[in-house]
Design a protein around this motif. Structure first.
Motif, PDB file in Angstrom:
ATOM      1  N   ARG A  81     117.777  61.650  22.737  1.00 32.14           N
ATOM      2  CA  ARG A  81     118.049  61.678  24.260  1.00 32.14           C
ATOM      3  C   ARG A  81     116.924  63.273  24.737  1.00 32.14           C
ATOM      4  O   ARG A  81     116.005  62.604  25.204  1.00 32.14           O
ATOM      5  CB  ARG A  81     119.448  62.455  25.357  1.00 32.14           C
ATOM      6  CG  ARG A  81     120.478  61.047  24.504  1.00 32.14           C
ATOM      7  CD  ARG A  81     122.167  61.519  24.858  1.00 32.14           C
ATOM      8  NE  ARG A  81     122.519  61.093  24.294  1.00 32.14           N
ATOM      9  CZ  ARG A  81     124.253  61.179  24.171  1.00 32.14           C
ATOM     10  NH1 ARG A  81     124.245  61.937  24.781  1.00 32.14           N
ATOM     11  NH2 ARG A  81     124.545  60.653  23.767  1.00 32.14           N
TER      12      ARG A  81
ATOM     13  N   VAL B 200     116.203  68.236  31.273  1.00 29.25           N
ATOM     14  CA  VAL B 200     116.975  67.501  30.008  1.00 29.25           C
ATOM     15  C   VAL B 200     117.495  68.057  28.729  1.00 29.25           C
ATOM     16  O   VAL B 200     118.526  68.395  28.270  1.00 29.25           O
ATOM     17  CB  VAL B 200     115.903  66.214  30.035  1.00 29.25           C
ATOM     18  CG1 VAL B 200     116.941  64.728  29.586  1.00 29.25           C
ATOM     19  CG2 VAL B 200     115.872  65.349  31.430  1.00 29.25           C
TER      20      VAL B 200
ATOM     21  N   ALA C 225     110.416  67.675  31.433  1.00 31.10           N
ATOM     22  CA  ALA C 225     111.650  67.402  30.953  1.00 31.10           C
ATOM     23  C   ALA C 225     112.622  68.716  30.466  1.00 31.10           C
ATOM     24  O   ALA C 225     113.466  68.722  29.667  1.00 31.10           O
ATOM     25  CB  ALA C 225     111.600  66.656  29.313  1.00 31.10           C
TER      26      ALA C 225
ATOM     27  N   ALA D 266     113.169  62.388  26.410  1.00 30.91           N
ATOM     28  CA  ALA D 266     112.989  63.216  28.310  1.00 30.91           C
ATOM     29  C   ALA D 266     111.562  63.270  27.867  1.00 30.91           C
ATOM     30  O   ALA D 266     110.946  63.665  28.898  1.00 30.91           O
ATOM     31  CB  ALA D 266     113.950  63.795  28.854  1.00 30.91           C
TER      32      ALA D 266
END
Length: 317
Positions: free
Chosen positions: A36, A106, A103, A40
């Motif tokens: 993940r 995240v 990012a 991102a």
């Protein structure tokens, strides 16, 4: 038509917190969170490529605002490219930096969600506070680095004189500016280390204040080493800011000690090598009453003590 609803089990965060996850489940969770975070960063990298040219122009302003950097005929600020693909690779590098910043919420959350179950509640609270302070401190260091870059370039270019034409290579210049921003931003995180030492109880506010001479010397020495420009302006600016942040952190440490009641413990006013005073209240002890064995005694009769033996200490026979 009837539908069977499956009961939702505990989340990965809850299972990791109560220690019910196995080693393989921890590894799978780490893999998922890394995926993940990488996804991102890739999305942020796409936006970073789009913003690479404006960011490169912004980083070039400290040099382009100087009169020495302008072409007297066209009035344009120009850099030199030594390789055919230098600007292309530079845009990719800037795009990656911008993507990491975009990012950051995240991948920082994924990192926090993986390590937070192993922390206590007060440790999580401290992590929230330190994270909230780290971002503005790093931004303040970056702004100071941008300002120091302008003054440093003005000092360095004036030394060369008017008979020497100066044209900077674009990749080396961008590396110079970004390294300075990174150094100043990381240096501004030092007060968080001071606060961490106080909050965990390793150093009191009075102890931190007693180290101010050493701290000021270390700040000036560190500034002289990490500042890439030889002018004293950048070194002094960074050292003064670090000193101000250090004393501000010590002030917060005093408030924390006062809130927790530190310094009011027994013998807190004594040094480590000082003997604490002993307060003894002598109570008089009275003689016990005399025991008379002449009368009847319940139980076995007392045994008389043996008569002393008249013997010298060197009598071996």
């Amino acid at each position: 038509m009837a539908f069977a609803l499956r009961k939702r089990g505990p989340s990965e965060f809850q299972r990791a917190a109560d220690g019910s996850m196995t080693l393989m489940e921890h590894i799978r969770e780490l893999r998922n969170r890394l995926f993940r975070a990488s996804l991102a960063i890739m999305v942020g990298f796409g936006f970073g490529i789009w913003l690479a040219t404006p960011v490169r122009i912004l980083l070039s302003e400290p040099y382009c605002n100087l009169p020495q950097a302008r072409d007297p005929e066209t009035g344009l600020c120009k850099f030199v490219q030594l390789g055919v693909a230098d600007v292309f690779l530079l845009n990719l590098k800037i795009g990656l930096w911008v993507g990491l910043i975009i990012a950051a919420p995240v991948w920082l959350y994924q990192l926090w969600a993986f390590i937070a179950p192993g922390l206590h509640r007060h440790e999580r609270r401290y992590a929230y506070v330190f994270t909230a302070l780290a971002a503005p401190l790093f931004a303040a260091g970056a702004v100071l680095a941008f300002f120091v870059t302008t003054k440093g370039l003005e000092f360095l270019l004036n030394i060369s004189g008017g008979d020497i034409a100066t044209t900077l290579e674009v990749t080396r210049y961008i590396s110079f500016v970004t390294n300075l921003i990174l150094l100043f931003g990381v240096a501004f995180e030092f007060p968080l280390i001071v606060l961490m030492l106080n909050f965990v109880g390793l150093a009191s506010a009075r102890k931190l204040l007693s180290w101010w001479r050493v701290a000021v010397f270390v700040f000036f020495a560190f500034s002289a080493v990490v500042t890439p420009t030889p002018d004293p302006f950048g070194m002094t600016a960074l050292a003064i800011c670090l000193c101000a942040l250090y004393f501000a952190a010590v002030g917060v440490a005093f408030l924390n000690d006062k809130r927790r009641g530190r310094g009011k413990e027994i013998y807190s006013d004594l040094s480590d090598d000082e003997v604490s005073p002993l307060q003894l209240d002598d109570e008089p002890v009275e003689a016990s009453p005399r025991v008379d064995f002449s009368g009847p005694v319940d139980g076995p009769a007392p045994v008389a003590a043996p008569a002393p033996i008249d013997r010298r200490y060197d009598d071996m026979t």
